[in-house]
Enzyme design. Structure first.
Site, PDB file in Angstrom:
ATOM      1  N   GLU A 182      82.666  -7.541 -13.801  1.00 22.84           N
ATOM      2  CA  GLU A 182      82.175  -8.839 -13.361  1.00 22.84           C
ATOM      3  C   GLU A 182      83.350  -9.596 -12.754  1.00 22.84           C
ATOM      4  OE1 GLU A 182      78.849 -10.546 -15.988  1.00 22.84           O
ATOM      5  OE2 GLU A 182      80.604 -11.758 -16.454  1.00 22.84           O
ATOM      6  N   LEU A 205      85.767 -15.643 -13.594  1.00 26.18           N
ATOM      7  CA  LEU A 205      85.861 -17.023 -13.104  1.00 26.18           C
ATOM      8  C   LEU A 205      86.985 -17.724 -13.861  1.00 26.18           C
ATOM      9  CD1 LEU A 205      82.015 -17.831 -13.056  1.00 26.18           C
ATOM     10  CD2 LEU A 205      83.426 -16.993 -11.167  1.00 26.18           C
ATOM     11  N   GLU A 244      72.717 -18.454 -21.733  1.00 29.90           N
ATOM     12  CA  GLU A 244      74.083 -18.953 -21.561  1.00 29.90           C
ATOM     13  C   GLU A 244      74.557 -18.724 -20.124  1.00 29.90           C
ATOM     14  OE1 GLU A 244      75.959 -18.709 -25.983  1.00 29.90           O
ATOM     15  OE2 GLU A 244      76.534 -17.102 -24.629  1.00 29.90           O
ATOM     16  N   ARG A 253      67.937 -16.082 -30.728  1.00 33.72           N
ATOM     17  CA  ARG A 253      67.934 -16.587 -32.115  1.00 33.72           C
ATOM     18  C   ARG A 253      68.277 -18.077 -32.081  1.00 33.72           C
ATOM     19  NH1 ARG A 253      73.306 -17.508 -32.153  1.00 33.72           N
ATOM     20  NH2 ARG A 253      74.599 -15.999 -31.075  1.00 33.72           N
ATOM     21  N   GLY A 259      80.190 -11.933 -29.979  1.00 37.63           N
ATOM     22  CA  GLY A 259      81.158 -12.693 -30.768  1.00 37.63           C
ATOM     23  C   GLY A 259      82.515 -12.789 -30.092  1.00 37.63           C
ATOM     24  N   LYS A 261      83.137 -20.762 -29.824  1.00 33.16           N
ATOM     25  CA  LYS A 261      82.944 -22.197 -29.606  1.00 33.16           C
ATOM     26  C   LYS A 261      83.479 -23.028 -30.760  1.00 33.16           C
ATOM     27  CE  LYS A 261      78.775 -20.772 -27.278  1.00 33.16           C
ATOM     28  NZ  LYS A 261      77.368 -20.420 -27.534  1.00 33.16           N
TER      29      LYS A 261
HETATM   30  P1  ADP Z   1      79.852 -12.974 -26.368  1.00 35.32           P
HETATM   31  O1  ADP Z   1      78.514 -12.347 -26.522  1.00 35.32           O
HETATM   32  O2  ADP Z   1      80.934 -12.144 -26.965  1.00 35.32           O
HETATM   33  O3  ADP Z   1      79.890 -14.409 -26.808  1.00 35.32           O
HETATM   34  P2  ADP Z   1      79.691 -13.817 -23.546  1.00 35.32           P
HETATM   35  O4  ADP Z   1      79.263 -12.924 -22.458  1.00 35.32           O
HETATM   36  O5  ADP Z   1      78.729 -14.866 -23.997  1.00 35.32           O
HETATM   37  O6  ADP Z   1      80.172 -12.921 -24.797  1.00 35.32           O
HETATM   38  O7  ADP Z   1      81.033 -14.517 -23.132  1.00 35.32           O
HETATM   39  C1  ADP Z   1      81.748 -15.309 -24.046  1.00 35.32           C
HETATM   40  C2  ADP Z   1      82.795 -16.122 -23.336  1.00 35.32           C
HETATM   41  O8  ADP Z   1      83.673 -15.258 -22.584  1.00 35.32           O
HETATM   42  C3  ADP Z   1      82.262 -17.108 -22.327  1.00 35.32           C
HETATM   43  O9  ADP Z   1      81.850 -18.327 -22.911  1.00 35.32           O
HETATM   44  C4  ADP Z   1      83.491 -17.267 -21.442  1.00 35.32           C
HETATM   45  O10 ADP Z   1      84.435 -18.093 -22.107  1.00 35.32           O
HETATM   46  C5  ADP Z   1      84.092 -15.870 -21.378  1.00 35.32           C
HETATM   47  N1  ADP Z   1      83.599 -15.105 -20.207  1.00 35.32           N
HETATM   48  C6  ADP Z   1      82.619 -14.186 -20.198  1.00 35.32           C
HETATM   49  N2  ADP Z   1      82.413 -13.695 -18.941  1.00 35.32           N
HETATM   50  C7  ADP Z   1      83.288 -14.317 -18.128  1.00 35.32           C
HETATM   51  C8  ADP Z   1      83.574 -14.271 -16.704  1.00 35.32           C
HETATM   52  N3  ADP Z   1      82.918 -13.474 -15.866  1.00 35.32           N
HETATM   53  N4  ADP Z   1      84.545 -15.082 -16.229  1.00 35.32           N
HETATM   54  C9  ADP Z   1      85.228 -15.912 -17.050  1.00 35.32           C
HETATM   55  N5  ADP Z   1      85.007 -15.984 -18.397  1.00 35.32           N
HETATM   56  C10 ADP Z   1      84.054 -15.223 -18.934  1.00 35.32           C
END
Ligand code: ADP
Length: 448
Positions: free
Chosen positions: A203, A206, A278, A294, A167, A240
């Site tokens: 990580e 980006l 994703e 899901r 989230g 989103k």
């Molecule tokens: P969650 O499970 O909380 O949604 P995510 O891993 O899907 O977490 O990451 C959610 C958002 O965080 C991504 O859509 C992006 O906007 C940002 N994000 C995550 N990892 C990175 C990264 N390595 N570099 C830049 N933005 C990131």
């Protein structure tokens, strides 16, 4: 091959209604479970049966596993659909559903568990040949020098992420060595408090990638298809706000290539049901970030361009029906956009629960509104602030944008604050219209 006669929907709000509609079309009876405050909700009244599972706070009702299982027992339900959020990605829940003799509409508990731990998921994906963001997923050493070496090898800026995060929470961007140790400690402490798990990983961060995800369907017989991508780059606080498909600039070859990688990975992990991988997309490269096991909030845009009812497919797969659709049957027609309508203050973005006095939804060809609310409905303060979604479908992006502009202009909500105006602004934003989107687009626009 099977068919359910009754499904319990372990969720609330628009997705509870969406699942109910899918069931009704498949001639399946529905059981709504609800908290005390949701007693009068329309989708509760529309269900064939309903069971109160506890008081308003989620932890006492929508997260109350024994109460949900008991509701399935007393109603003689055969399967449980978890929707999104709440218990949808809780492997203990899936396991207890199975142990109690019901079908869980989703993948196996072990797959949910692996994908729910971001470190495990990333390691698994790397093994399966899915491109991942460079980083460090092994145990973080205690020696500060060693930690600094790991971070500088990745190269700043880096992002520290919680294995149990979700989230949009449990992430810390770190731009230099000065803040590394402190941020690491902070993320660990916060992760433990929020997710009961202090493990974190590093990580490469980006700067301005796009968020592009791949929709997948996988049955119990090794048949897997992808249904293309969704661009979900318009986000606030990693949440989103607007999604669209197809993603601008993604070629058919790129789609096929990443789609094939994802379907192969699903086959290898024996994935069952609907799922989403994703990615961050940067410089023409896809980098895996996580897999959601899901149905997703933004699934309707994929339904619009493919004509596939994803919720019905989920249900059929769970009933052991082989996928009728083959990859070659999936054609992508036109363009779809979704705007998530939240009950929130337009300036502070704080939730704005309360009574909706006026609710007029847009219509016309290619306009779909998925919502459970109506005039005089009281938005409870207990749950997520999303009150509905507007989804439009046009023959191309230009037409979809025009349809969304008109749909947003027709939508009238009075009594509570919403983010409608922000959507109106975004949909007419010149850079957005040109498709120059990335995950910091909204932050930059809002000067955050
Ligand atoms: P969650 O499970 O909380 O949604 P995510 O891993 O899907 O977490 O990451 C959610 C958002 O965080 C991504 O859509 C992006 O906007 C940002 N994000 C995550 N990892 C990175 C990264 N390595 N570099 C830049 N933005 C990131």
């Amino acid at each position: 091959m099977g068919h359910f006669s009754k499904i319990l929907i372990a969720n609330r709000g628009e997705i509870a209604l969406r699942i109910q509609r899918a069931c009704r079309e498949l001639d399946i009876k529905t059981v709504a479970v609800h908290s005390t405050i949701d007693e009068e909700a329309k989708y509760v009244k529309l269900a064939d049966e309903s069971v109160c599972i506890g008081p308003s706070p989620s932890k006492d009702s929508y997260l109350n596993i024994p109460a949900i299982i008991a509701a399935a027992e007393v109603t003689n339900s055969e399967a449980i659909h978890p929707g999104y959020g709440f218990l949808s990605e809780n492997s203990d829940f899936a396991e207890q559903v199975l142990k109690s003799g019901f079908t869980f509409i989703g993948p196996s508990p072990s797959v949910i568990k692996t994908m729910g731990n971001k470190i495990e998921a990333k390691k698994e994906m790397e093994k399966l040949g899915i491109p991942c963001i460079p980083g460090y997923t092994d145990k973080i050493p205690s020696d500060q020098k060693a930690i600094k070496k790991i971070a500088s090898d990745i190269g700043y800026p880096i992002i520290i992420k919680a294995a149990g995060g979700g989230g949009g929470r449990g992430m810390k961007i770190t731009r230099s060595e000065d803040e590394l140790i402190e941020n690491l400690q902070l993320t660990k402490t916060e992760s433990y408090a929020a997710f009961g798990d202090a493990s974190v990983y590093l990580e490469k961060f980006l700067e301005s990638p796009r968020h592009i995800e791949i929709q997948l369907l996988s049955d119990n017989f090794g048949n897997v298809i992808h249904l293309g991508e969704r661009d979900c780059s318009i986000q606030r606080k990693h949440q989103k706000l607007i999604e669209e498909t197809p993603a601008l600039g993604i070629t058919e070859e790129e789609r096929e290539k990443i789609g094939a990688l994802c379907t192969e990975a699903c086959k290898k992990i024996n994935y069952q049901g609907a799922g989403t991988m994703e990615f961050l997309y940067y410089d023409k490269n896809f980098y895996f970030i996580e897999m959601n096991t899901r149905i997703q909030v933004e699934h309707p845009i994929t339904e619009s361009v493919t004509g596939v009812d994803l919720v019905q497919e989920q249900i059929k797969i769970a009933a052991n029906v082989p996928l009728e659709l083959k990859q070659k049957d999936i054609k992508f027609n036109g363009h779809a956009i979704e705007c998530r309508i939240n009950a929130e203050d337009s300036n502070t973005f704080m939730p704005s629960p309360g009574k909706i006095l006026v609710w007029h939804t847009p219509g016309g060809p290619g306009v779909r509104v998925d919502s459970h609310v109506y005039a005089n409905y009281v938005v409870p303060a207990y749950y997520d602030s999303m009150i509905g979604k507007i989804i439009v479908y046009g023959k191309n992006r230009k037409q979809a944008l025009e349809k969304m502009r008109v749909a947003l202009s027709e939508m009238i909500i009075e009594g509570i604050s919403t983010n409608l105006n922000l959507h109106r602004e975004l949909i007419s934003d010149p850079a957005f219209k040109k498709g120059k989107v990335h995950i910091n687009f909204l932050n930059e626009k809002l000067n955050l």
